[in-house]
Design a protein around this motif. Structure first.
Motif, short mmCIF file in Angstrom:
data_model
loop_
_atom_site.label_atom_id
_atom_site.label_comp_id
_atom_site.label_asym_id
_atom_site.label_seq_id
_atom_site.Cartn_x
_atom_site.Cartn_y
_atom_site.Cartn_z
N UNK A 46 44.68 51.98 60.56
CA UNK A 46 44.17 51.10 59.50
C UNK A 46 42.66 51.01 59.47
N UNK A 47 42.04 51.11 60.61
CA UNK A 47 40.59 50.93 60.68
C UNK A 47 39.82 52.24 60.83
N UNK A 48 40.52 53.33 60.68
CA UNK A 48 39.90 54.65 60.76
C UNK A 48 39.35 55.04 59.39
N UNK A 49 38.17 55.63 59.37
CA UNK A 49 37.58 56.05 58.09
C UNK A 49 38.45 57.08 57.38
N UNK A 50 39.11 57.92 58.14
CA UNK A 50 39.95 58.96 57.53
C UNK A 50 41.33 58.44 57.12
N UNK A 51 41.68 57.23 57.55
CA UNK A 51 42.97 56.66 57.19
C UNK A 51 44.12 57.27 57.97
N UNK A 52 45.31 57.03 57.48
CA UNK A 52 46.51 57.53 58.15
C UNK A 52 46.71 59.01 57.86
N UNK A 53 46.95 59.81 58.89
CA UNK A 53 47.26 61.22 58.65
C UNK A 53 48.70 61.39 58.19
N UNK A 54 49.00 62.51 57.59
CA UNK A 54 50.38 62.83 57.20
C UNK A 54 51.21 62.95 58.48
N UNK A 55 52.39 62.38 58.48
CA UNK A 55 53.22 62.35 59.68
C UNK A 55 54.17 63.54 59.74
N UNK A 56 54.76 63.93 58.63
CA UNK A 56 55.65 65.09 58.63
C UNK A 56 57.05 64.78 59.10
N UNK A 57 57.54 63.57 58.80
CA UNK A 57 58.92 63.23 59.12
C UNK A 57 59.67 62.91 57.82
N UNK A 58 60.75 62.20 57.90
CA UNK A 58 61.58 61.92 56.72
C UNK A 58 61.39 60.52 56.15
N UNK A 59 60.39 59.80 56.61
CA UNK A 59 60.15 58.43 56.14
C UNK A 59 59.97 58.36 54.62
N UNK A 60 59.15 59.24 54.05
CA UNK A 60 58.91 59.17 52.61
C UNK A 60 60.19 59.36 51.80
N UNK A 61 61.12 60.17 52.29
CA UNK A 61 62.41 60.33 51.61
C UNK A 61 63.13 58.99 51.53
N UNK A 62 63.07 58.23 52.61
CA UNK A 62 63.75 56.94 52.66
C UNK A 62 63.04 55.92 51.78
N UNK A 63 61.73 55.82 51.90
CA UNK A 63 61.02 54.80 51.12
C UNK A 63 61.10 55.10 49.63
N UNK A 64 61.17 56.36 49.24
CA UNK A 64 61.35 56.70 47.83
C UNK A 64 62.68 56.18 47.31
#
Length: 182
Positions: A46-64
């Protein structure tokens, strides 16, 4: 109305799953078994200038799938007076989603949903499960979603939930309040 169940149980056919199926037996719904998805823990950027990196798991499938829903039912066993690790891991990832450019309206979209909780625990969950319910209340308040109701069932060994008539009745009433029939 589009209903999605997020099942955080680790045991297929466990008491939480049985109670949830009972509650929704007259409804059509999408079921997400978190145990079937690779969802990695959040790493706090959250406090990194570059933000969160891409994780490469199946989370986005679920949240969609969740974002396409009008009603979300969180189903979890009560483990150590809280939600399962699978469920907690999934919800922790919301911190990343709120900062993801692909989900610019995440919090607003989640705020449009009705949220329910179905949880099953061993000894006296109607008291010992209240901290879990309060935790969900805080989560839903934070994202602005309506906490529309919950059921706490008592069971330990597989199949014991069938003996908790109070929870079965409460589950049936919880979903009948939706006024949504498949």
């Amino acid at each position: 109305m589009n209903i999605t169940v997020i099942d955080g149980g680790t045991r297929k056919g466990g008491n939480t799953e049985v109670l949830t199926n009972y509650a929704l037996m007259e409804c059509e719904y999408n079921k997400i078994d978190l145990r079937d998805y690779d969802i990695r823990p959040v790493v706090d950027y959250r406090h990194s200038e570059s933000g969160f990196p891409e994780v490469g798991d199946e989370y986005n499938d679920v949240i969609d799938q969740v974002l396409r829903s009008d009603i979300v039912v969180f189903a979890t066993p009560i483990y150590w007076f809280g939600m399962s690790g699978l469920m907690k891991n999934f919800i922790d990832r919301w911190s990343q989603t709120m900062r993801d450019d692909r989900y610019p309206d995440f919090k607003h979209q989640m705020a449009q949903k009705k949220m329910y909780v179905i949880a099953v625990g061993g000894i006296n969950p109607s008291i010992k499960g209240l901290s879990l319910i309060q935790q969900f209340q805080y989560i839903f308040d934070f994202i602005g979603a309506e906490f529309a109701g919950y059921v706490l069932g008592q069971a330990n060994k597989p199949g014991e939930i069938e003996g908790d008539r109070k929870a079965l009745l409460a589950a049936k009433q919880l979903i009948s309040n939706l006024e949504v029939k498949g």
